[in-house]
Design a protein around this motif. Sequence first.
Motif, PDB file in Angstrom:
ATOM      1  N   VAL A  77       0.366   3.991  -3.073  1.00 41.37           N
ATOM      2  CA  VAL A  77      -0.196   5.328  -2.853  1.00 41.37           C
ATOM      3  C   VAL A  77       0.850   6.393  -3.148  1.00 41.37           C
ATOM      4  O   VAL A  77       0.558   7.421  -3.777  1.00 41.37           O
ATOM      5  N   GLU A  78       2.087   6.170  -2.708  1.00 39.72           N
ATOM      6  CA  GLU A  78       3.137   7.165  -2.932  1.00 39.72           C
ATOM      7  C   GLU A  78       3.422   7.335  -4.422  1.00 39.72           C
ATOM      8  O   GLU A  78       3.609   8.463  -4.898  1.00 39.72           O
ATOM      9  N   PRO A 135       0.799  -1.230   0.000  1.00 39.79           N
ATOM     10  CA  PRO A 135       0.000   0.000   0.000  1.00 39.79           C
ATOM     11  C   PRO A 135       0.831   1.280   0.000  1.00 39.79           C
ATOM     12  O   PRO A 135       0.509   2.232  -0.712  1.00 39.79           O
ATOM     13  N   GLU A 136       1.907   1.333   0.810  1.00 38.94           N
ATOM     14  CA  GLU A 136       2.687   2.559   0.906  1.00 38.94           C
ATOM     15  C   GLU A 136       3.286   2.939  -0.439  1.00 38.94           C
ATOM     16  O   GLU A 136       3.235   4.099  -0.864  1.00 38.94           O
ATOM     17  N   GLU A 188      -3.576   5.014   2.339  1.00 45.52           N
ATOM     18  CA  GLU A 188      -2.609   3.999   2.778  1.00 45.52           C
ATOM     19  C   GLU A 188      -3.197   3.111   3.867  1.00 45.52           C
ATOM     20  O   GLU A 188      -3.072   1.879   3.829  1.00 45.52           O
TER      21      GLU A 188
END
Length: 386
Positions: free
Chosen positions: A195-196, A191-192, A252
């Motif tokens: 999204v980033e 996820p991190e 996130e």
Amino acid sequence: MTPARPGSGNPAPADRVTAVEVFFDLVFVFTLIQLTRVLEEDLSPDGLGRVLLLFGILWWMFDGYVWLANHVPPRVPAQKLLLFVGMVGFLFAAVAVPDAFDGTGLLFGIGYLVVITVHLSLFTRAGIGSALSRLAVYNLGSALLVLVGGFVDGAARYACWLAALAVQSVVPYLVPRISWVRVLPLFRLQPEHFVERHGLLVIIALGESVVAIGMGVDTAHVGVGTVAVIALALALPAALWWTYFTDTRGAEERLAATGTERTRLALRVGFAHIPLLLGIVVAAAGIHAAAAHPGEPAGWRPALALAGGVAVYLAGIVGLRRTLHSAPVLSRLVAGVAVLATVPAGTRLNARAQLVAVVLVLAVMLLLDRRRSNRPHSQPRRLNSR
């Protein structure tokens, strides 16, 4: 972090975005700048249709690279070199965009074939090659249709490229035995990183739109009105940036808390970025027209491009919030309607007045969000400072 599967060629999946991915995104954003150029030269339904078609073809494979780097981070030199080759393909396609339906269609097709070939080559390291190979026929078929479209003219080119878009983005969902629905659960989505990566793309797209707009300002006749437009040309993208990054922390957390449905949810998040980026392209065309003639009444097409682009961007935010159930959507819907109501300010007064009105709508929306988050018993959302 989750350990890599055998044969993946990497010790661990992605956690954060690497420098080479940011470089890759910079090249892709050049395609968005070129699409804005197409729209600036032809602010008509036909021009918008061409932009939508080219964007659809290019976006599908860019997001494919996002999923690729999320599952198999480009850490070793061979992977990075292949990514550079993929950048060359995107650069070929981007250079060809302005005249893609006329003289440079073949260059666009060659660039796109390079993009897809590199993508499939890199996925051989992903540990899901056997499953993905069943779907490779769609992407390769799409690339060949785009290439064939470069050899023909007129309606035949449109037909080939529309078919290419359908083959890669629609057909895989219609064939139960060979579909993305079966492949998605095989991805180890982080996820991190996910999204980033999308957030960085939004930042770069907004930043490049500011650069393009600033370069188009008539510095030979600088006055108070021109200075105001320059400030507003930054204030509007800044407000759009703030609107987007208010939600990234929640995105996130929502993806991290999701179990077996994480990849399907992430796919919907990717789709929600389509109106976000299209909104940036369309709004940039409107802002550029306003910067060229700030003190004059705008035509209805430039005025609608400015307001409509921002409204489409806000619709993308609504899509993200609804997908993730992360925040209420009413404020974004109301702001979108209010932004569309600024079109008469541009056509009856001047372009500068419309810019001021749009920025004020977004500022009020963000201030009301801030007040709600500071109320007792509320749970404020932190801004992602990256």
